[in-house]
Design a protein around this motif. Structure first.
Motif, PDB file in Angstrom:
ATOM      1  N   ARG A 353     -35.479  -7.129   2.606  1.00 14.71           N
ATOM      2  CA  ARG A 353     -34.535  -7.625   1.608  1.00 14.71           C
ATOM      3  C   ARG A 353     -33.732  -8.863   2.011  1.00 14.71           C
ATOM      4  O   ARG A 353     -33.322  -9.624   1.143  1.00 14.71           O
ATOM      5  CB  ARG A 353     -33.543  -6.504   1.257  1.00 14.71           C
ATOM      6  CG  ARG A 353     -34.179  -5.283   0.599  1.00 14.71           C
ATOM      7  CD  ARG A 353     -34.817  -5.654  -0.716  1.00 14.71           C
ATOM      8  NE  ARG A 353     -35.502  -4.555  -1.365  1.00 14.71           N
ATOM      9  CZ  ARG A 353     -34.951  -3.725  -2.235  1.00 14.71           C
ATOM     10  NH1 ARG A 353     -33.673  -3.855  -2.545  1.00 14.71           N
ATOM     11  NH2 ARG A 353     -35.658  -2.764  -2.792  1.00 14.71           N
ATOM     12  N   VAL A 354     -33.455  -9.048   3.284  1.00 11.58           N
ATOM     13  CA  VAL A 354     -32.530 -10.102   3.694  1.00 11.58           C
ATOM     14  C   VAL A 354     -33.064 -11.481   3.329  1.00 11.58           C
ATOM     15  O   VAL A 354     -32.292 -12.378   2.963  1.00 11.58           O
ATOM     16  CB  VAL A 354     -32.219 -10.009   5.205  1.00 11.58           C
ATOM     17  CG1 VAL A 354     -31.341 -11.167   5.658  1.00 11.58           C
ATOM     18  CG2 VAL A 354     -31.517  -8.684   5.506  1.00 11.58           C
ATOM     19  N   HIS A 355     -34.374 -11.685   3.382  1.00 14.29           N
ATOM     20  CA  HIS A 355     -34.921 -13.004   3.021  1.00 14.29           C
ATOM     21  C   HIS A 355     -34.717 -13.292   1.539  1.00 14.29           C
ATOM     22  O   HIS A 355     -34.763 -14.456   1.119  1.00 14.29           O
ATOM     23  CB  HIS A 355     -36.402 -13.081   3.381  1.00 14.29           C
ATOM     24  CG  HIS A 355     -37.300 -12.270   2.494  1.00 14.29           C
ATOM     25  ND1 HIS A 355     -37.375 -10.892   2.569  1.00 14.29           N
ATOM     26  CD2 HIS A 355     -38.158 -12.643   1.512  1.00 14.29           C
ATOM     27  CE1 HIS A 355     -38.239 -10.462   1.674  1.00 14.29           C
ATOM     28  NE2 HIS A 355     -38.728 -11.490   1.013  1.00 14.29           N
ATOM     29  N   LEU A 356     -34.479 -12.240   0.724  1.00 13.77           N
ATOM     30  CA  LEU A 356     -34.222 -12.426  -0.696  1.00 13.77           C
ATOM     31  C   LEU A 356     -32.736 -12.530  -1.008  1.00 13.77           C
ATOM     32  O   LEU A 356     -32.301 -13.351  -1.829  1.00 13.77           O
ATOM     33  CB  LEU A 356     -34.821 -11.258  -1.498  1.00 13.77           C
ATOM     34  CG  LEU A 356     -36.346 -11.099  -1.450  1.00 13.77           C
ATOM     35  CD1 LEU A 356     -36.745  -9.808  -2.146  1.00 13.77           C
ATOM     36  CD2 LEU A 356     -37.029 -12.290  -2.098  1.00 13.77           C
ATOM     37  N   LEU A 357     -31.924 -11.683  -0.358  1.00 14.45           N
ATOM     38  CA  LEU A 357     -30.508 -11.566  -0.687  1.00 14.45           C
ATOM     39  C   LEU A 357     -29.592 -12.293   0.287  1.00 14.45           C
ATOM     40  O   LEU A 357     -28.411 -12.483  -0.006  1.00 14.45           O
ATOM     41  CB  LEU A 357     -30.106 -10.078  -0.735  1.00 14.45           C
ATOM     42  CG  LEU A 357     -30.917  -9.198  -1.692  1.00 14.45           C
ATOM     43  CD1 LEU A 357     -30.494  -7.735  -1.550  1.00 14.45           C
ATOM     44  CD2 LEU A 357     -30.739  -9.658  -3.124  1.00 14.45           C
TER      45      LEU A 357
END
Length: 616
Positions: A353-357
């Motif tokens: 998720r971190v690469h998106l958020l």
């Protein structure tokens, strides 16, 4: 033979001996099981309180996609094992399928099932504490920590998050209890049970891979050290490894065919995420915080000011230092908790998720909600000696009364802080807009004719953002509450003279097209007929993907049928006499509409490609 008692009123109460014996047996059982009864009452009261909170919430974000997918799909292998942006959750999808089939967008069913499972998690924590520490009154303190921990509430009011979290909240304490019994008794059946609980946790969330690591760490710390743990319990580790390898192989197999398995973030994103997760979120919530939430909607996003974060880190470090000063292995117990947060809660989010958020993902409390059962266990381990443990403390503790006062005050502060945090969070609850939209659409679909033609448009952004792509369309979201036949027509609507579309309130209205009309320049405002063929240009205004609706104006002297060609797609349309309009979906990338064998007395007029909207 009867037994009698004589109250001070002078009346004689006569009780049959069997009843007196039963009452006496019940009284003795209650005295022997007072801790269990108190724990059950505590669980019941807190669950009733949480139920009152959860009823104020409603479906949001991923929930809409989960319900739509459940209604569109059979209970198949592909449905259950789909990877949802890095999350592999066959158990959650199974639960979503059955709940949605009871009633699509029925919050009572969805929330009720989650609350029952959360209550099961509380009972699992109680079992873990009884197995590890025995049925002593002191276990009520760590049980209360689990029950009132603020980070459990945001995960309950978001259905998609709860479908992950409740599995781990049950699996973690049950696996620990079963494994502890295996260590104590040597019976293989307890290790088998622990392996099955590990599998149960994996079915809800890939974070379950960390459970065997927790079991190994606890074994090494409290049951003989690292070498003994490795050599003595090989059979248990083999079973746990077998579960991990088998489930991991299935995950990799599905990940290879999934476009949304995840990716690693850049270094700055990763570092920022870890600071947000460990500092803002974990260090504050473990003390009953965060005491301030990110404004807007019902997001469980921690937003404590920096001084509060620093104070929380210092306080937490002081608690760790003080407990490690007195209690043997307390520092190692805290290390197990921190290691779990890093391995189970941080790593999967870093990958998925971190690469998106971005680093902001670290402030989402749902990512650490599964750690609450372990927090309860660690609180017990750093305060209570284990049954039969030799020299549990490094040095003499303060007097009994002083210790009771200190621990009672600390527990009271935690409970008070947690109640304040949860109360502040409930102020953000409220889903009237989403609930009203869905229920209005449900009523409209119930009245719609079976052959109604309903064209697609995006659900209003304050109900569901357009980032969910096809699952942001009314045909998917509202199609979930339509009959199967009508749902199929909504997802592939035919050409029609009188189409419908949902407005922003969920009402069905006559359709129109929002776009720039193309008008023929001939005197009669009709596209010219050449050798019996009419070509209507679309001027490259049709999207390369599905979704463009075309409104075609016409005039006909009599009822007649024509065939409209768009690319290689042919559509037969029955025109009514007089002036009218034809609505039809455009073939992706089409640059013209062609009518061959044009009937006499028919005029094809202006054409407008664009998006479906309600007619003003």
């Amino acid at each position: 033979m009867t037994g009698t008692t004589k109250p001070h009123t002078g009346f004689v109460l006569t009780v049959p001996d069997p009843m007196a014996r039963s009452a006496g047996a019940a009284s003795r059982w209650a005295r022997r099981n007072g801790v269990l009864l108190a724990a059950l009452v505590l669980i019941g009261v807190v669950m009733a309180w949480k139920a009152a909170i959860v009823q104020s919430s409603y479906f949001k974000e991923d929930d809409f996609e989960f319900v739509a997918r459940a209604m569109e799909n059979d209970l198949s292998f592909d449905y259950l094992t789909r990877i949802h942006f890095g999350q592999f959750m066959p158990g959650g999808f199974l639960l979503a399928w059955f709940t949605s089939r009871l009633e699509p967008f029925g919050w009572g069913y969805a929330a009720g099932v989650i609350l029952v499972l959360h209550a099961c998690a509380a009972l699992a924590v109680l079992r873990m504490l009884r197995v590890v520490f025995g049925a002593r009154p002191a276990i009520l303190a760590p049980l209360l920590v689990f029950l009132v921990a603020p980070i459990t509430v945001p995960a309950l009011v978001w259905w998609a998050a709860a479908l992950n979290t409740v599995f781990l909240q049950i699996a973690l304490p049950m696996a620990i209890a079963s494994h502890w019994l295996h260590l104590r008794t040597g019976r293989p059946r307890h290790a088998v049970a622990a392996a099955l609980w590990v599998l149960f946790g994996l079915l809800g969330f890939v974070k379950g891979f960390a459970l065997p690591l927790v079991l190994f760490a606890l074994t090494a710390i409290y049951h003989g050290g690292l070498r003994t743990a490795l050599r003595k319990y090989v059979a248990a580790w083999s079973m746990y490894l077998f579960v991990l390898v088998g489930f991991g192989a299935l995950y990799v197999y599905r990940a290879l065919s999934s476009p949304n398995t995840g990716a690693l973030p850049i270094f700055d994103q990763a570092a920022g995420f870890l600071w947000e997760l460990l500092g803002k979120t974990f260090a504050t919530t473990v003390l009953g915080g965060p005491w301030r939430w990110f404004a807007g909607a019902d997001w469980g996003v921690a937003s404590p000011p920096l001084p509060v974060v620093i104070a929380s880190i210092v306080t937490f470090a002081a608690v760790v230092a003080v407990t490690a000063y007195y209690r043997r292995r307390a520092g190692l117990a805290w290390a197990v908790l921190l290691g779990y947060v890093l391995v189970a809660d941080a790593l999967p989010v870093l990958w998925g998720r971190v690469h998106l958020l971005g680093s902001f993902a670290g402030t989402d409390t749902r990512y650490v909600a599964d750690a609450v059962p372990l927090i309860a266990l660690v609180v017990g381990l750093v305060l209570l000696p284990l049954p039969g443990e030799a020299e549990p403390y490094r040095r003499a503790l303060p007097g009994r009364e002083r210790m009771s006062g200190i621990c009672g005050a600390a527990l009271g502060l935690f409970v008070g802080a947690s109640l304040v945090t949860i109360t502040l969070f409930t102020g953000y609850l409220g889903a009237d807009r989403r609930h009203s939209y869905i229920e209005t659409a449900r009523a409209e679909l119930a009245k719609a004719a079976p052959d109604a033609v309903i064209y697609d448009r995006l659900v209003p952004s304050d109900v569901l953002p357009s980032t969910y792509k096809t699952y942001s369309l009314t045909s998917r979201v509202l199609g979930a509450i339509a009959t199967p036949q009508l749902r199929a027509r909504m997802q592939a609507p035919p050409a029609a003279l009188d189409g419908m579309v949902f407005d922003d309130q969920g009402r069905l209205r006559p359709v129109d097209v929002q776009g720039i009309p193309l008008v023929p320049t001939t005197r009669d405002r009709c596209w010219p007929v050449t050798n019996g063929t009419v070509q209507v240009p679309l001027d490259n205004r049709v999207s390369r993907t599905e979704g463009t609706l075309v409104r075609l104006g016409y005039a006909a002297r009599a009822n007649t049928t024509i065939t409209l060609w768009m690319g290689d797609r042919a559509t037969d349309v029955e025109l009514r006499a007089g002036l009218g309009k034809v609505f039809m979906l455009a073939a992706p990338g089409a640059d013209r509409i062609v009518v061959q064998d044009m009937p006499p007395g028919v005029c094809i007029g202006d054409v407008t490609p664009g998006q479906a909207v309600p007619r003003p």
